[in-house]
Design a protein around this motif. Structure first.
Motif, PDB file in Angstrom:
ATOM      1  N   SER A   1      33.733  42.647  53.470  1.00 33.79           N
ATOM      2  CA  SER A   1      34.658  42.697  52.345  1.00 33.79           C
ATOM      3  C   SER A   1      35.174  44.124  52.216  1.00 33.79           C
ATOM      4  CB  SER A   1      33.935  42.272  51.061  1.00 33.79           C
ATOM      5  OG  SER A   1      34.837  42.246  49.988  1.00 33.79           O
ATOM      6  N   PHE A   2      36.210  44.323  51.453  1.00 35.78           N
ATOM      7  CA  PHE A   2      36.828  45.637  51.321  1.00 35.78           C
ATOM      8  C   PHE A   2      36.746  46.138  49.886  1.00 35.78           C
ATOM      9  CE2 PHE A   2      38.775  43.526  54.899  1.00 35.78           C
ATOM     10  CZ  PHE A   2      38.721  44.494  55.872  1.00 35.78           C
ATOM     11  N   TYR A   3      36.621  47.448  49.723  1.00 38.60           N
ATOM     12  CA  TYR A   3      36.678  48.048  48.392  1.00 38.60           C
ATOM     13  C   TYR A   3      38.040  47.749  47.780  1.00 38.60           C
ATOM     14  CZ  TYR A   3      32.386  50.537  49.305  1.00 38.60           C
ATOM     15  OH  TYR A   3      31.086  50.834  49.581  1.00 38.60           O
ATOM     16  N   GLY A   4      38.040  47.467  46.505  1.00 38.14           N
ATOM     17  CA  GLY A   4      39.283  47.144  45.824  1.00 38.14           C
ATOM     18  C   GLY A   4      39.622  45.669  45.894  1.00 38.14           C
ATOM     19  N   SER A   5      38.797  44.890  46.563  1.00 39.68           N
ATOM     20  CA  SER A   5      39.086  43.463  46.711  1.00 39.68           C
ATOM     21  C   SER A   5      38.577  42.681  45.503  1.00 39.68           C
ATOM     22  CB  SER A   5      38.428  42.923  47.977  1.00 39.68           C
ATOM     23  OG  SER A   5      37.024  43.032  47.885  1.00 39.68           O
ATOM     24  N   PHE A   6      39.198  41.561  45.241  1.00 37.56           N
ATOM     25  CA  PHE A   6      38.734  40.650  44.193  1.00 37.56           C
ATOM     26  C   PHE A   6      38.872  39.237  44.724  1.00 37.56           C
ATOM     27  CE2 PHE A   6      39.510  37.791  40.611  1.00 37.56           C
ATOM     28  CZ  PHE A   6      38.325  37.992  39.912  1.00 37.56           C
ATOM     29  N   HIS A   7      37.806  38.454  44.614  1.00 35.90           N
ATOM     30  CA  HIS A   7      37.812  37.101  45.164  1.00 35.90           C
ATOM     31  C   HIS A   7      37.495  36.026  44.146  1.00 35.90           C
ATOM     32  CE1 HIS A   7      37.248  39.804  48.612  1.00 35.90           C
ATOM     33  NE2 HIS A   7      38.032  38.940  49.214  1.00 35.90           N
ATOM     34  N   GLY A   8      37.109  36.409  42.941  1.00 37.55           N
ATOM     35  CA  GLY A   8      36.810  35.425  41.914  1.00 37.55           C
ATOM     36  C   GLY A   8      35.533  35.753  41.184  1.00 37.55           C
ATOM     37  N   ARG A   9      35.145  34.839  40.277  1.00 38.23           N
ATOM     38  CA  ARG A   9      34.007  35.110  39.403  1.00 38.23           C
ATOM     39  C   ARG A   9      32.788  34.225  39.662  1.00 38.23           C
ATOM     40  NH1 ARG A   9      38.589  36.148  36.166  1.00 38.23           N
ATOM     41  NH2 ARG A   9      38.558  38.269  35.378  1.00 38.23           N
ATOM     42  N   THR A  10      32.812  33.372  40.667  1.00 42.08           N
ATOM     43  CA  THR A  10      31.616  32.603  40.996  1.00 42.08           C
ATOM     44  C   THR A  10      30.673  33.507  41.782  1.00 42.08           C
ATOM     45  OG1 THR A  10      32.581  31.784  43.048  1.00 42.08           O
ATOM     46  CG2 THR A  10      32.885  30.410  41.071  1.00 42.08           C
ATOM     47  N   MET A  11      29.425  33.112  41.911  1.00 44.59           N
ATOM     48  CA  MET A  11      28.437  33.986  42.550  1.00 44.59           C
ATOM     49  C   MET A  11      28.779  34.303  44.008  1.00 44.59           C
ATOM     50  SD  MET A  11      26.549  34.939  40.166  1.00 44.59           S
ATOM     51  CE  MET A  11      25.273  35.815  41.037  1.00 44.59           C
ATOM     52  N   GLY A  12      29.256  33.319  44.754  1.00 36.73           N
ATOM     53  CA  GLY A  12      29.623  33.586  46.140  1.00 36.73           C
ATOM     54  C   GLY A  12      30.792  34.541  46.226  1.00 36.73           C
ATOM     55  N   ALA A  13      31.826  34.302  45.435  1.00 32.61           N
ATOM     56  CA  ALA A  13      32.991  35.180  45.434  1.00 32.61           C
ATOM     57  C   ALA A  13      32.628  36.571  44.932  1.00 32.61           C
ATOM     58  CB  ALA A  13      34.108  34.565  44.587  1.00 32.61           C
ATOM     59  N   LEU A  14      31.775  36.638  43.921  1.00 34.09           N
ATOM     60  CA  LEU A  14      31.340  37.943  43.408  1.00 34.09           C
ATOM     61  C   LEU A  14      30.588  38.746  44.456  1.00 34.09           C
ATOM     62  CD1 LEU A  14      30.175  37.186  39.770  1.00 34.09           C
ATOM     63  CD2 LEU A  14      31.977  38.775  40.455  1.00 34.09           C
ATOM     64  N   SER A  15      29.904  38.060  45.360  1.00 35.05           N
ATOM     65  CA  SER A  15      29.168  38.785  46.393  1.00 35.05           C
ATOM     66  C   SER A  15      30.105  39.560  47.312  1.00 35.05           C
ATOM     67  CB  SER A  15      28.303  37.825  47.211  1.00 35.05           C
ATOM     68  OG  SER A  15      29.099  37.010  48.057  1.00 35.05           O
ATOM     69  N   LEU A  16      31.382  39.201  47.324  1.00 31.57           N
ATOM     70  CA  LEU A  16      32.375  39.908  48.135  1.00 31.57           C
ATOM     71  C   LEU A  16      33.200  40.899  47.323  1.00 31.57           C
ATOM     72  CD1 LEU A  16      33.829  36.899  50.155  1.00 31.57           C
ATOM     73  CD2 LEU A  16      32.092  38.535  50.894  1.00 31.57           C
ATOM     74  N   THR A  17      33.073  40.880  46.013  1.00 34.69           N
ATOM     75  CA  THR A  17      33.942  41.658  45.143  1.00 34.69           C
ATOM     76  C   THR A  17      33.441  43.083  44.967  1.00 34.69           C
ATOM     77  OG1 THR A  17      34.701  39.720  43.961  1.00 34.69           O
ATOM     78  CG2 THR A  17      34.882  41.798  42.793  1.00 34.69           C
ATOM     79  N   ALA A  18      34.336  44.026  45.210  1.00 37.51           N
ATOM     80  CA  ALA A  18      34.012  45.429  44.990  1.00 37.51           C
ATOM     81  C   ALA A  18      35.056  46.081  44.094  1.00 37.51           C
ATOM     82  CB  ALA A  18      33.946  46.156  46.332  1.00 37.51           C
ATOM     83  N   SER A  19      35.895  45.274  43.444  1.00 41.75           N
ATOM     84  CA  SER A  19      37.006  45.846  42.697  1.00 41.75           C
ATOM     85  C   SER A  19      36.593  46.443  41.371  1.00 41.75           C
ATOM     86  CB  SER A  19      38.110  44.809  42.490  1.00 41.75           C
ATOM     87  OG  SER A  19      37.622  43.718  41.741  1.00 41.75           O
ATOM     88  N   LYS A  20      35.633  45.846  40.680  1.00 47.33           N
ATOM     89  CA  LYS A  20      35.227  46.362  39.379  1.00 47.33           C
ATOM     90  C   LYS A  20      33.729  46.177  39.210  1.00 47.33           C
ATOM     91  CE  LYS A  20      39.570  45.585  37.087  1.00 47.33           C
ATOM     92  NZ  LYS A  20      40.245  45.119  35.925  1.00 47.33           N
ATOM     93  N   SER A  21      33.078  47.253  38.896  1.00 45.40           N
ATOM     94  CA  SER A  21      31.632  47.150  38.740  1.00 45.40           C
ATOM     95  C   SER A  21      31.270  46.236  37.584  1.00 45.40           C
ATOM     96  CB  SER A  21      31.026  48.535  38.529  1.00 45.40           C
ATOM     97  OG  SER A  21      31.567  49.136  37.359  1.00 45.40           O
ATOM     98  N   VAL A  22      32.117  46.125  36.569  1.00 45.08           N
ATOM     99  CA  VAL A  22      31.806  45.260  35.422  1.00 45.08           C
ATOM    100  C   VAL A  22      31.739  43.805  35.856  1.00 45.08           C
ATOM    101  CG1 VAL A  22      34.191  44.920  34.634  1.00 45.08           C
ATOM    102  CG2 VAL A  22      32.329  44.821  32.997  1.00 45.08           C
ATOM    103  N   GLN A  23      32.480  43.404  36.894  1.00 44.56           N
ATOM    104  CA  GLN A  23      32.449  42.017  37.347  1.00 44.56           C
ATOM    105  C   GLN A  23      31.187  41.715  38.149  1.00 44.56           C
ATOM    106  OE1 GLN A  23      36.250  42.355  39.154  1.00 44.56           O
ATOM    107  NE2 GLN A  23      37.254  41.250  37.526  1.00 44.56           N
ATOM    108  N   ARG A  24      30.564  42.739  38.698  1.00 39.42           N
ATOM    109  CA  ARG A  24      29.337  42.532  39.477  1.00 39.42           C
ATOM    110  C   ARG A  24      28.087  42.819  38.655  1.00 39.42           C
ATOM    111  NH1 ARG A  24      29.233  42.709  45.384  1.00 39.42           N
ATOM    112  NH2 ARG A  24      27.121  43.204  44.850  1.00 39.42           N
ATOM    113  N   LYS A  25      28.254  43.397  37.473  1.00 42.15           N
ATOM    114  CA  LYS A  25      27.120  43.773  36.638  1.00 42.15           C
ATOM    115  C   LYS A  25      26.231  42.550  36.385  1.00 42.15           C
ATOM    116  CE  LYS A  25      26.102  46.334  32.461  1.00 42.15           C
ATOM    117  NZ  LYS A  25      26.649  46.933  31.258  1.00 42.15           N
ATOM    118  N   HIS A  26      24.965  42.715  36.540  1.00 43.00           N
ATOM    119  CA  HIS A  26      23.944  41.676  36.336  1.00 43.00           C
ATOM    120  C   HIS A  26      23.967  40.582  37.383  1.00 43.00           C
ATOM    121  CE1 HIS A  26      23.149  43.647  32.583  1.00 43.00           C
ATOM    122  NE2 HIS A  26      24.368  43.391  32.148  1.00 43.00           N
ATOM    123  N   SER A  27      24.766  40.704  38.454  1.00 38.19           N
ATOM    124  CA  SER A  27      24.709  39.697  39.524  1.00 38.19           C
ATOM    125  C   SER A  27      23.789  40.220  40.612  1.00 38.19           C
ATOM    126  CB  SER A  27      26.109  39.390  40.075  1.00 38.19           C
ATOM    127  OG  SER A  27      26.656  40.537  40.691  1.00 38.19           O
TER     128      SER A  27
END
Length: 176
Positions: free
Chosen positions: A149-175
């Motif tokens: 995955s790439f920094y700045g990417s966003f793929h969604g809010r489900t757990m699998g998609a969040l595992s690829l997300t590096a766009s906002k730390s708030v979206q990954r917080k507690h995952s």
């Protein structure tokens, strides 16, 4: 002047305006913080590439409604098509029944997709579902377990998609 007659943005209040500020404050009290918004725009209506807020300010929508209104907000042909469909069948669950329109769309998509092999179409409810399905398909096909995955990417809010997300730390917080 109605938004449909305007061709350019028009700012009539300080930004965000007083009505928008009040609605944003109410939102913070009752809506999950998982909905991360970058700007306190409180949209009221849209026409073409323009969006009007609750205070009467007119903005250009450079995001095209998160890229789902490529024809512009409230395009007359799109609105008419939605109205026709809503008068026929307002909701459908593709996993409960068969629908001729769904088959026709799958046939059309299969016919224009590249390659000579037979195609099968997957329909999802969101981009996040599409990402989850793509991850499953990639793991099945490659037998590999890792993804890049790439920094700045966003793929969604489900757990699998969040595992690829590096766009906002708030979206990954507690995952995990």
């Amino acid at each position: 002047m109605p938004i449909a007659e305007l061709k350019l943005p028009q700012i009539v209040t300080s930004l965000p305006g007083p009505k928008a500020k009040a609605i944003v404050e109410r939102d913070h009290q009752v809506v999950s913080p998982s909905y991360t918004r970058d700007y306190p725009l409180v949209a009221k209506s849209g026409r073409g590439a323009l969006v009007e807020d609750v205070d009467g300010n007119i903005f250009l929508d450079f995001a095209a409604g998160i890229a789902v209104v490529a024809t512009g907000h409230c395009h007359p042909e799109v609105v008419a098509s939605i109205q026709r469909q809503a008068a026929e069948l307002i909701h459908m669950s593709c996993t409960d029944f068969y629908y001729e329109g769904m088959v026709e769309l799958a046939e059309k998509l299969g016919s224009i997709a590249p390659g000579k092999e037979t195609k099968r179409v997957y329909f999802g409810n969101s981009g996040t579902e599409a990402i989850e399905a793509a991850m499953k398909l990639a793991r099945y096909h490659t037998k590999r377990e890792k993804f890049i995955s790439f920094y700045g990417s966003f793929h969604g809010r489900t757990m699998g998609a969040l595992s690829l997300t590096a766009s906002k730390s708030v979206q990954r917080k507690h995952s995990p």
